[in-house]
Motif scaffolding. Structure first.
Motif, short mmCIF file in Angstrom:
data_model
loop_
_atom_site.label_atom_id
_atom_site.label_comp_id
_atom_site.label_asym_id
_atom_site.label_seq_id
_atom_site.Cartn_x
_atom_site.Cartn_y
_atom_site.Cartn_z
N TRP A 68 -74.36 46.61 -9.44
CA TRP A 68 -75.57 46.22 -8.72
C TRP A 68 -75.29 45.07 -7.76
O TRP A 68 -76.07 44.83 -6.82
CB TRP A 68 -76.66 45.78 -9.69
CG TRP A 68 -77.17 46.84 -10.61
CD1 TRP A 68 -77.19 46.81 -11.98
CD2 TRP A 68 -77.78 48.08 -10.25
NE1 TRP A 68 -77.75 47.95 -12.48
CE2 TRP A 68 -78.13 48.75 -11.44
CE3 TRP A 68 -78.06 48.70 -9.02
CZ2 TRP A 68 -78.74 50.01 -11.45
CZ3 TRP A 68 -78.68 49.95 -9.04
CH2 TRP A 68 -79.01 50.59 -10.24
N ASP A 69 -74.20 44.36 -7.96
CA ASP A 69 -73.90 43.19 -7.12
C ASP A 69 -73.19 43.56 -5.82
O ASP A 69 -72.97 42.69 -4.98
CB ASP A 69 -73.02 42.20 -7.90
CG ASP A 69 -73.71 41.70 -9.16
OD1 ASP A 69 -74.95 41.63 -9.15
OD2 ASP A 69 -73.00 41.40 -10.14
N PHE A 70 -72.77 44.82 -5.67
CA PHE A 70 -72.08 45.21 -4.44
C PHE A 70 -72.97 44.97 -3.22
O PHE A 70 -72.53 44.44 -2.20
CB PHE A 70 -71.70 46.69 -4.49
CG PHE A 70 -70.45 47.01 -5.25
CD1 PHE A 70 -70.08 46.27 -6.36
CD2 PHE A 70 -69.64 48.06 -4.86
CE1 PHE A 70 -68.93 46.57 -7.08
CE2 PHE A 70 -68.49 48.37 -5.57
CZ PHE A 70 -68.13 47.64 -6.67
N PHE A 71 -74.21 45.41 -3.33
CA PHE A 71 -75.17 45.33 -2.22
C PHE A 71 -76.48 44.82 -2.78
O PHE A 71 -77.44 45.58 -2.96
CB PHE A 71 -75.33 46.71 -1.56
CG PHE A 71 -74.03 47.35 -1.18
CD1 PHE A 71 -73.27 46.85 -0.13
CD2 PHE A 71 -73.53 48.42 -1.90
CE1 PHE A 71 -72.05 47.42 0.21
CE2 PHE A 71 -72.32 49.01 -1.57
CZ PHE A 71 -71.57 48.50 -0.51
N ALA A 129 -70.27 36.52 0.54
CA ALA A 129 -70.23 35.63 -0.62
C ALA A 129 -70.48 36.38 -1.93
O ALA A 129 -69.89 36.05 -2.96
CB ALA A 129 -71.26 34.52 -0.45
N HIS A 130 -71.34 37.40 -1.89
CA HIS A 130 -71.69 38.13 -3.11
C HIS A 130 -70.59 39.08 -3.56
O HIS A 130 -70.65 39.62 -4.66
CB HIS A 130 -72.97 38.93 -2.88
CG HIS A 130 -72.83 39.99 -1.82
ND1 HIS A 130 -72.77 39.68 -0.48
CD2 HIS A 130 -72.71 41.34 -1.90
CE1 HIS A 130 -72.64 40.79 0.22
NE2 HIS A 130 -72.59 41.81 -0.62
N ARG A 131 -69.55 39.30 -2.73
CA ARG A 131 -68.51 40.28 -3.06
C ARG A 131 -67.23 39.65 -3.58
O ARG A 131 -66.34 40.35 -4.07
CB ARG A 131 -68.15 41.12 -1.82
CG ARG A 131 -69.26 41.97 -1.27
CD ARG A 131 -69.74 43.07 -2.21
NE ARG A 131 -68.73 44.02 -2.56
CZ ARG A 131 -68.39 45.08 -1.82
NH1 ARG A 131 -69.00 45.30 -0.67
NH2 ARG A 131 -67.48 45.94 -2.23
N ARG A 132 -67.10 38.36 -3.47
CA ARG A 132 -65.79 37.73 -3.70
C ARG A 132 -65.30 37.83 -5.14
O ARG A 132 -64.11 37.70 -5.40
CB ARG A 132 -65.82 36.28 -3.24
CG ARG A 132 -65.96 36.16 -1.72
CD ARG A 132 -66.18 34.76 -1.24
NE ARG A 132 -66.50 34.75 0.19
CZ ARG A 132 -67.03 33.73 0.83
NH1 ARG A 132 -67.33 32.62 0.17
NH2 ARG A 132 -67.29 33.82 2.12
N GLN A 133 -66.21 38.05 -6.08
CA GLN A 133 -65.79 38.16 -7.48
C GLN A 133 -65.37 39.57 -7.85
O GLN A 133 -64.87 39.80 -8.95
CB GLN A 133 -66.91 37.70 -8.42
CG GLN A 133 -68.07 38.69 -8.58
CD GLN A 133 -69.12 38.53 -7.50
OE1 GLN A 133 -68.85 38.00 -6.41
NE2 GLN A 133 -70.33 38.98 -7.79
N VAL A 137 -59.97 46.38 -4.76
CA VAL A 137 -60.11 47.79 -4.40
C VAL A 137 -61.56 48.13 -4.07
O VAL A 137 -61.82 49.03 -3.27
CB VAL A 137 -59.59 48.69 -5.55
CG1 VAL A 137 -60.47 48.60 -6.79
CG2 VAL A 137 -59.46 50.13 -5.07
N TYR A 138 -62.52 47.40 -4.61
CA TYR A 138 -63.92 47.66 -4.34
C TYR A 138 -64.38 47.05 -3.02
O TYR A 138 -65.44 47.39 -2.51
CB TYR A 138 -64.80 47.09 -5.46
CG TYR A 138 -64.82 47.91 -6.73
CD1 TYR A 138 -64.67 49.29 -6.70
CD2 TYR A 138 -65.01 47.30 -7.95
CE1 TYR A 138 -64.71 50.04 -7.86
CE2 TYR A 138 -65.05 48.04 -9.12
CZ TYR A 138 -64.91 49.41 -9.07
OH TYR A 138 -64.95 50.15 -10.22
N ARG A 139 -63.62 46.12 -2.48
CA ARG A 139 -64.02 45.42 -1.25
C ARG A 139 -63.20 45.86 -0.05
O ARG A 139 -63.36 45.32 1.04
CB ARG A 139 -63.86 43.91 -1.45
CG ARG A 139 -64.73 43.35 -2.55
CD ARG A 139 -64.75 41.84 -2.52
NE ARG A 139 -63.50 41.23 -2.94
CZ ARG A 139 -62.86 40.27 -2.28
NH1 ARG A 139 -63.33 39.83 -1.12
NH2 ARG A 139 -61.75 39.75 -2.75
N ALA A 140 -62.32 46.86 -0.24
CA ALA A 140 -61.40 47.27 0.82
C ALA A 140 -61.97 48.45 1.60
O ALA A 140 -62.48 49.42 1.02
CB ALA A 140 -60.06 47.66 0.21
#
Length: 385
Positions: A68-71, A129-133, A137-140
Motif C-alpha cells: 500500500w505504500d508504493f503509491f 520520499a515514500h519509496r525509499r524504504q 527491485v520495486y523502485r526500478a
C-alpha cells in the motif's frame, strides 16, 4: 455516464481498492495541469498493465509487505495496488529523463503517474520520499531501449502482443524462476530440492506456478506434481511441464517414497494441510508464495504436520542471486529463461484487453472473483487507449 478521463492527459484516473475488503473498488479522477511539474519530476502515461491473481495477493499482503505504500493515498480506507506494465514519459522536468521514453516497472492501476526519478544505467529509480524504504527491485524502472529483457519479435508476432505477454508473465515468471532456483540449490545448502524426490505444486494452473514448473521440468531426478481444481486438470496436463496432475481431493494419492518439497501459490490452508498430512516429516521444505485463495483463513502452521511453511519473498532472493552470480549474469540468466517462457506462452495463454476505467474496474472484480480462466491473461488500460 461519468467521464473518467479516457484519452485525456489533463486528468489522472485511478482504480483504488478497499484495504480491508479487496473485492471492493472505486475510481478516482483528479485533474492536473499538463504544463506544470515540480522540478525534477516526470509524468508518465500508463500504456498497459496486467491484472492477475498476484495483484490480489499484493492487496491481501498490502500491510504486511508494504504494497500500500508504493503509491500512498493518505486514505486509511482505500489504497492503490501496484501492477506491472509499460508507460511513456509525457512531461519531464528531469534533466536525465527525456520526453517520449518508455519504461517497464510497477505502476498504480491508473491513467498517469508522477515520479521523482534518479537516473540509473538502464532507466531510473523512483526516489520519492515514500519509496525509499522499499526493495530496489520495486523502485526500478527499465527503459525499453536499455532493457535486456525487452521482447524481441519476428515476422510472425507483434510488439504489442509481446509487451502484453511480458506485462502478464515477466514478474510472475521471475518469481517462479527464483523459487525454482532456490529449490535447485536447496536454499543455499547445495542439496538440490533438499534431497526430496518430488515437488508438489499447489494451484498448478496459476501463471507463477506454470513458470516454476517449466523450470523444474528440466531438472534431472525431480518429479513435478501439479495440484489443481478438477476443471483445470486438462489444461494443466496439456502444458507438458508436470509429470502428474491431481485434484485437491486426490492429494492423499501422491506417492510418498523419497519425500517431497511443496510450493503453495494458493494460500489455501486445507490443501496445504493435506500436503503436510500426506508427507509429515518427509516434507523437506514447505514454501508459500501467494494468496490467490484470498478468502481462505490464514494457514495455522502450528496445527500442521512437518515443517512450518516459509514465505518466499522474491526481492530478497533477487539480492541473494545478484550477490552470488553478479548483476550482469543475473540479468543474462533471467532474460534467457524469460524469453523462452514468454515465447512458449502463445500455445497456452490468450491475451484479453480491458480498455477504459470501467473495464479495468471490471477486470479487477473478475480476477478477484476467480472467474478468469487460467489460460487467459487480462491486460488493462485505464485511459481507454
Amino acid at each position: 455516464m461519468e467521464n473518467h478521463g479516457e484519452d485525456d492527459d489533463r486528468v489522472t484516473t485511478t482504480l483504488e481498492v478497499r484495504r480491508d475488503a479487496v473485492g471492493e473498488t472505486r475510481l478516482v479522477t483528479e485533474p492536473h495541469d499538463p504544463t506544470h511539474l515540480e522540478p525534477g519530476d516526470v509524468r508518465l502515461r500508463i500504456d498497459r498493465f496486467a491484472i492477475t491473481a498476484n495483484n490480489i495477493t499484493y492487496a491481501v499482503f498490502g500491510d504486511m509487505l508494504g504494497y500500500w505504500d508504493f503509491f500512498p493515498t493518505g486514505d486509511a480506507e482505500f489504497g492503490r495496488v501496484p501492477a506491472m506494465g509499460w508507460a511513456t514519459v509525457i512531461e519531464s522536468r528531469s534533466p536525465d529523463i527525456s520526453m517520449g521514453r518508455r519504461f517497464y516497472g510497477w505502476f498504480p492501476m491508473a491513467s498517469h503517474v508522477v515520479f521523482t526519478p534518479t537516473a540509473t544505467a538502464d532507466g531510473f529509480r523512483d526516489d520519492g520520499a515514500h519509496r525509499r524504504q522499499h526493495a530496489p527491485v520495486y523502485r526500478a524502472y527499465v527503459a525499453t531501449d536499455a532493457d535486456s529483457m525487452y521482447p524481441a519479435v519476428d515476422a510472425d508476432s507483434s510488439i504489442d502482443d509481446a509487451e502484453d505477454r511480458h506485462a502478464l508473465l515477466r514478474g510472475l515468471f521471475i518469481t517462479g524462476y527464483l523459487a525454482e532456483e532456490f529449490f535447485a540449490d536447496g536454499g543455499g545448502t547445495g542439496e538440490p530440492y533438499f534431497g526430496a524426490a518430488r515437488v508438489v505444486v499447489l494451484s498448478a494452473s496459476s501463471k507463477t506456478a506454470i513458470g516454476f514448473a517449466q523450470r523444474a521440468a528440466i531438472r534431472p531426478g525431480i518429479e513435478v506434481v501439479g495440484v489443481t481444481s478438477a476443471s483445470n486438470v486438462e489444461m494443466v496436463e496439456a502444458l507438458g511441464f508436470y509429470d502428474s496432475v491431481v485434484t485437491y481431493d486426490q492429494i492423499d494419492t501422491i506417492a510418498t517414497d523419497g519425500g517431497a518439497v511443496s510450493i503453495d501459490m494458493a494460500g489455501n490452508p486445507a490443501a496445504l494441510s493435506a500436503v503436510h498430512a500426506r508427507f509429515g516429516d518427509d516434507l523437506a521444505y514447505s514454501m508459500t508464495v501467494g494468496r490467490s485463495h484470498h478468502d481462505a483463513p490464514p494457514v495455522e502452521s502450528a496445527q500442521m504436520a512437518g515443517p512450518a511453511p516459509q514465505l518466499f519473498f522474491a526481492p530478497t532472493e533477487v539480492s541473494r542471486r545478484i550477490e552470488e552470480w553478479g548483476r550482469a549474469e543475473y540479468g543474462r540468466r533471467c532474460a534467457h529463461a524469460l524469453a523462452e517462457f514468454v515465447s512458449g506462452s502463445s500455445t497456452w495463454m490468450q491475451v484479453e484487453h480491458r480498455l477504459g476505467a470501467e473495464q479495468t474496474q471490471a477486470a479487477w472484480a473478475d480476477v478477484h472473483d476467480g472467474v478468469v480462466s487460467p489460460d487467459v491473461g487480462l491486460i488493462a488500460n485505464v485511459g481507454g487507449r
